[in-house]
Design a protein around this motif. Structure first.
Motif, mmCIF file in Angstrom:
data_model
loop_
_atom_site.group_PDB
_atom_site.id
_atom_site.type_symbol
_atom_site.label_atom_id
_atom_site.label_comp_id
_atom_site.label_asym_id
_atom_site.label_seq_id
_atom_site.Cartn_x
_atom_site.Cartn_y
_atom_site.Cartn_z
ATOM 1 N N GLY A 105 15.569 -10.660 10.265
ATOM 2 C CA GLY A 105 15.311 -9.287 9.852
ATOM 3 C C GLY A 105 16.578 -8.562 9.425
ATOM 4 N N ILE A 106 17.671 -8.740 10.170
ATOM 5 C CA ILE A 106 18.912 -8.041 9.819
ATOM 6 C C ILE A 106 19.533 -8.644 8.563
ATOM 7 C CG2 ILE A 106 20.616 -9.390 11.110
ATOM 8 C CD1 ILE A 106 20.336 -5.559 10.952
ATOM 9 N N LEU A 107 19.335 -9.944 8.326
ATOM 10 C CA LEU A 107 19.831 -10.541 7.079
ATOM 11 C C LEU A 107 19.092 -9.953 5.878
ATOM 12 C CD1 LEU A 107 20.300 -14.320 7.993
ATOM 13 C CD2 LEU A 107 22.076 -12.626 7.522
ATOM 14 N N VAL A 108 17.783 -9.800 6.009
ATOM 15 C CA VAL A 108 17.008 -9.156 4.942
ATOM 16 C C VAL A 108 17.512 -7.735 4.709
ATOM 17 C CG1 VAL A 108 14.721 -8.270 4.322
ATOM 18 C CG2 VAL A 108 14.945 -10.550 5.309
ATOM 19 N N ALA A 109 17.770 -7.013 5.803
ATOM 20 C CA ALA A 109 18.240 -5.632 5.689
ATOM 21 C C ALA A 109 19.604 -5.554 5.011
ATOM 22 C CB ALA A 109 18.304 -5.002 7.083
ATOM 23 N N ILE A 110 20.518 -6.463 5.379
ATOM 24 C CA ILE A 110 21.862 -6.451 4.782
ATOM 25 C C ILE A 110 21.806 -6.810 3.306
ATOM 26 C CG2 ILE A 110 24.095 -7.634 4.804
ATOM 27 C CD1 ILE A 110 23.795 -7.866 7.842
ATOM 28 N N LEU A 111 21.032 -7.840 2.980
ATOM 29 C CA LEU A 111 20.953 -8.285 1.584
ATOM 30 C C LEU A 111 20.333 -7.227 0.684
ATOM 31 C CD1 LEU A 111 19.851 -12.012 2.082
ATOM 32 C CD2 LEU A 111 22.101 -11.153 1.407
ATOM 33 N N ILE A 112 19.473 -6.392 1.236
ATOM 34 C CA ILE A 112 18.872 -5.312 0.450
ATOM 35 C C ILE A 112 19.717 -4.046 0.524
ATOM 36 C CG2 ILE A 112 16.888 -3.771 0.241
ATOM 37 C CD1 ILE A 112 15.137 -6.041 1.286
ATOM 38 N N ASN A 144 6.667 0.334 11.143
ATOM 39 C CA ASN A 144 6.770 -1.099 10.880
ATOM 40 C C ASN A 144 5.424 -1.809 11.008
ATOM 41 O OD1 ASN A 144 9.473 -1.204 10.248
ATOM 42 N ND2 ASN A 144 10.139 -1.719 12.312
ATOM 43 N N PHE A 145 4.655 -1.436 12.037
ATOM 44 C CA PHE A 145 3.392 -2.148 12.255
ATOM 45 C C PHE A 145 2.419 -1.916 11.100
ATOM 46 C CE2 PHE A 145 2.474 2.020 13.996
ATOM 47 C CZ PHE A 145 1.151 2.245 13.658
ATOM 48 N N TRP A 146 2.450 -0.690 10.520
ATOM 49 C CA TRP A 146 1.566 -0.392 9.396
ATOM 50 C C TRP A 146 1.963 -1.205 8.170
ATOM 51 C CZ3 TRP A 146 2.374 2.175 4.628
ATOM 52 C CH2 TRP A 146 1.205 2.530 3.942
ATOM 53 N N PHE A 147 3.274 -1.257 7.898
ATOM 54 C CA PHE A 147 3.755 -2.061 6.778
ATOM 55 C C PHE A 147 3.450 -3.536 7.005
ATOM 56 C CE2 PHE A 147 7.346 -4.272 4.558
ATOM 57 C CZ PHE A 147 6.949 -3.963 3.269
ATOM 58 N N GLY A 148 3.581 -3.994 8.248
ATOM 59 C CA GLY A 148 3.268 -5.386 8.563
ATOM 60 C C GLY A 148 1.809 -5.714 8.301
ATOM 61 N N LEU A 149 0.910 -4.801 8.659
ATOM 62 C CA LEU A 149 -0.515 -5.023 8.398
ATOM 63 C C LEU A 149 -0.796 -5.092 6.902
ATOM 64 C CD1 LEU A 149 -2.104 -2.685 11.095
ATOM 65 C CD2 LEU A 149 -2.035 -5.187 11.108
ATOM 66 N N LEU A 150 -0.119 -4.233 6.120
ATOM 67 C CA LEU A 150 -0.283 -4.297 4.662
ATOM 68 C C LEU A 150 0.199 -5.633 4.118
ATOM 69 C CD1 LEU A 150 0.848 -0.729 3.484
ATOM 70 C CD2 LEU A 150 -1.476 -1.591 3.842
ATOM 71 N N MET A 151 1.311 -6.130 4.649
ATOM 72 C CA MET A 151 1.834 -7.431 4.214
ATOM 73 C C MET A 151 0.853 -8.557 4.550
ATOM 74 S SD MET A 151 5.138 -7.095 3.033
ATOM 75 C CE MET A 151 6.130 -8.461 3.609
ATOM 76 N N TRP A 161 -0.705 -16.921 0.589
ATOM 77 C CA TRP A 161 0.583 -17.601 0.400
ATOM 78 C C TRP A 161 1.280 -17.919 1.720
ATOM 79 C CZ3 TRP A 161 2.922 -14.055 -4.026
ATOM 80 C CH2 TRP A 161 2.188 -14.280 -5.193
ATOM 81 N N LEU A 162 1.128 -17.044 2.695
ATOM 82 C CA LEU A 162 1.898 -17.167 3.928
ATOM 83 C C LEU A 162 0.984 -17.027 5.136
ATOM 84 C CD1 LEU A 162 4.842 -14.827 2.861
ATOM 85 C CD2 LEU A 162 4.977 -17.314 3.057
ATOM 86 N N SER A 177 6.366 -18.882 8.304
ATOM 87 C CA SER A 177 5.855 -17.937 9.306
ATOM 88 C C SER A 177 6.837 -16.808 9.575
ATOM 89 C CB SER A 177 5.554 -18.680 10.611
ATOM 90 O OG SER A 177 6.735 -19.240 11.170
ATOM 91 N N LEU A 178 8.106 -17.000 9.190
ATOM 92 C CA LEU A 178 9.148 -16.006 9.451
ATOM 93 C C LEU A 178 9.227 -14.937 8.366
ATOM 94 C CD1 LEU A 178 11.397 -15.471 11.559
ATOM 95 C CD2 LEU A 178 12.931 -16.843 10.144
ATOM 96 N N VAL A 179 8.735 -15.252 7.172
ATOM 97 C CA VAL A 179 8.927 -14.362 6.024
ATOM 98 C C VAL A 179 8.317 -12.979 6.276
ATOM 99 C CG1 VAL A 179 8.319 -13.965 3.612
ATOM 100 C CG2 VAL A 179 9.135 -16.210 4.343
ATOM 101 N N LEU A 180 7.040 -12.928 6.617
ATOM 102 C CA LEU A 180 6.367 -11.629 6.760
ATOM 103 C C LEU A 180 6.947 -10.779 7.888
ATOM 104 C CD1 LEU A 180 2.602 -12.470 6.054
ATOM 105 C CD2 LEU A 180 4.324 -11.518 4.524
ATOM 106 N N PRO A 181 7.110 -11.309 9.106
ATOM 107 C CA PRO A 181 7.696 -10.445 10.150
ATOM 108 C C PRO A 181 9.143 -10.067 9.875
ATOM 109 C CG PRO A 181 7.380 -12.687 10.970
ATOM 110 C CD PRO A 181 6.674 -12.598 9.662
#
Length: 315
Positions: A105-112, A144-151, A161-162, A177-181
């Motif tokens: 999660g933090i890698l995604v945050a840093i890269l963005i 986060n939980f709302w965005f996760g449900l949308l994903m 796809w996932l 399995s790691l992509v969405l969370p």
């Protein structure tokens, strides 16, 4: 610097005492009988009374808390009420899963967050900057939980796809399995990092030494990377460290939504079953981890800014 590190580690003691006492007190006020949870609803009154005496539930609150802290100092976090297994072994079994999710999660945050913040600072008040700030505001405000449900609805149920839940076994299933969370967790953190990077970069790029570097003909990429970004990193690193600690301790809802077998989900399940030893064990582990991460962030300052390293040596 060693004295400073030792001082920070010693500060963990009052933090752990305070956190554990608050959680211990709240769990004591919550409804439910641990003896009934262990023996079941069909247990006799005599059996329940004997179990309460065995667990020390008839002792005053402070006495029970004192016994718990003494056992914890000996490395014993207790035994789970729910399955009669060691709390330490179960927490350590789940903690690597939470760590993997938090790191992703933090890698995604840093890269963005960092590239977007740099671009926004370079092109202040442009359409790109306004769009990035609008998206970051949405990212900060969006649960986060709302965005996760949308994903889940889009990428798992609609497109297929996932996977929507669980932790895959093997490298490729694990990544899928790691992509969405990870994206769910990283989006909110990326918004905070973006805003801090932009703010810090705007402050730095107006400095005289940046104008001097540009006047000397230094390439713009070098000016941004070696001069501006390095001097703007301290507040950004602070936010990254705090966000990483929050991801470790605050991934509860995300782990629940995606059925991720981590410490956060273990805390939720333990609270539902009033498994006080398990809840306290998870809280102690997350508290120590968050404090150690903050210490590491403080020490990273010394490698970013030599002036801070000199201050550490004085301490």
């Amino acid at each position: 610097m060693y004295k400073y590190v030792l001082k920070r580690l010693l500060m963990l003691i009052p933090v752990i005492i305070g956190v554990t006492f608050i959680v211990f007190f709240i769990l004591n006020l919550s409804p439910g009988d641990p003896a009934a949870i262990i023996l079941g609803d069909q247990a006799s009154a005599e059996a329940l009374a004997m179990k309460r005496e065995e667990l020390g539930l008839n002792d005053p609150l402070l006495v029970r808390y004192g016994h718990y802290m003494i056992n914890m100092l000996h490395g014993d976090l207790g035994t789970s009420y729910k399955n009669n297994l060691s709390v330490w072994s179960q927490v350590m079994e789940r903690f690597p899963n939470t760590a993997v999710l938090a790191v992703a999660g933090i890698l995604v945050a840093i890269l963005i967050g960092i590239p977007t913040g740099i671009i926004s600072a370079k092109k202040q008040y442009s359409m790109m900057d306004n769009t990035a700030m609008l998206l970051s505001l949405i990212g900060v405000a969006m649960p986060n939980f709302w965005f996760g449900l949308l994903m889940v609805i889009l990428f798992a149920l609609t497109l297929g796809w996932l996977p929507s839940q669980g932790m895959g076994e093997g490298f490729i299933p694990l990544i899928k399995s790691l992509v969405l969370p990870a994206v769910t967790l990283g989006t909110g953190a990326a918004a905070m990092i973006t805003r801090m990077t932009r703010s810090s970069m705007l402050e730095v790029i107006r400095q005289d030494y940046i104008r001097t570097a540009r006047a000397k003909g230094v390439p713009e990429k070098t000016v941004i990377r070696k001069h501006a970004l390095k001097n703007a990193l301290i507040p950004v690193v602070t936010v990254i460290g705090l966000q990483f600690g929050s991801l470790l301790g605050g991934a509860t809802l995300t782990e629940t939504v995606f059925a991720w077998p981590g410490v956060g989900r273990l805390v939720v399940d333990s609270i539902k079953s009033k498994d006080a030893p398990m809840v306290l064990g998870c809280i102690v582990m997350l508290t120590i981890t968050f404090s150690v991460i903050n210490l590491i962030v403080d020490l990273l300052y010394a490698y970013i800014d030599p002036r801070i390293k000199a201050q550490y040596k004085k301490k």
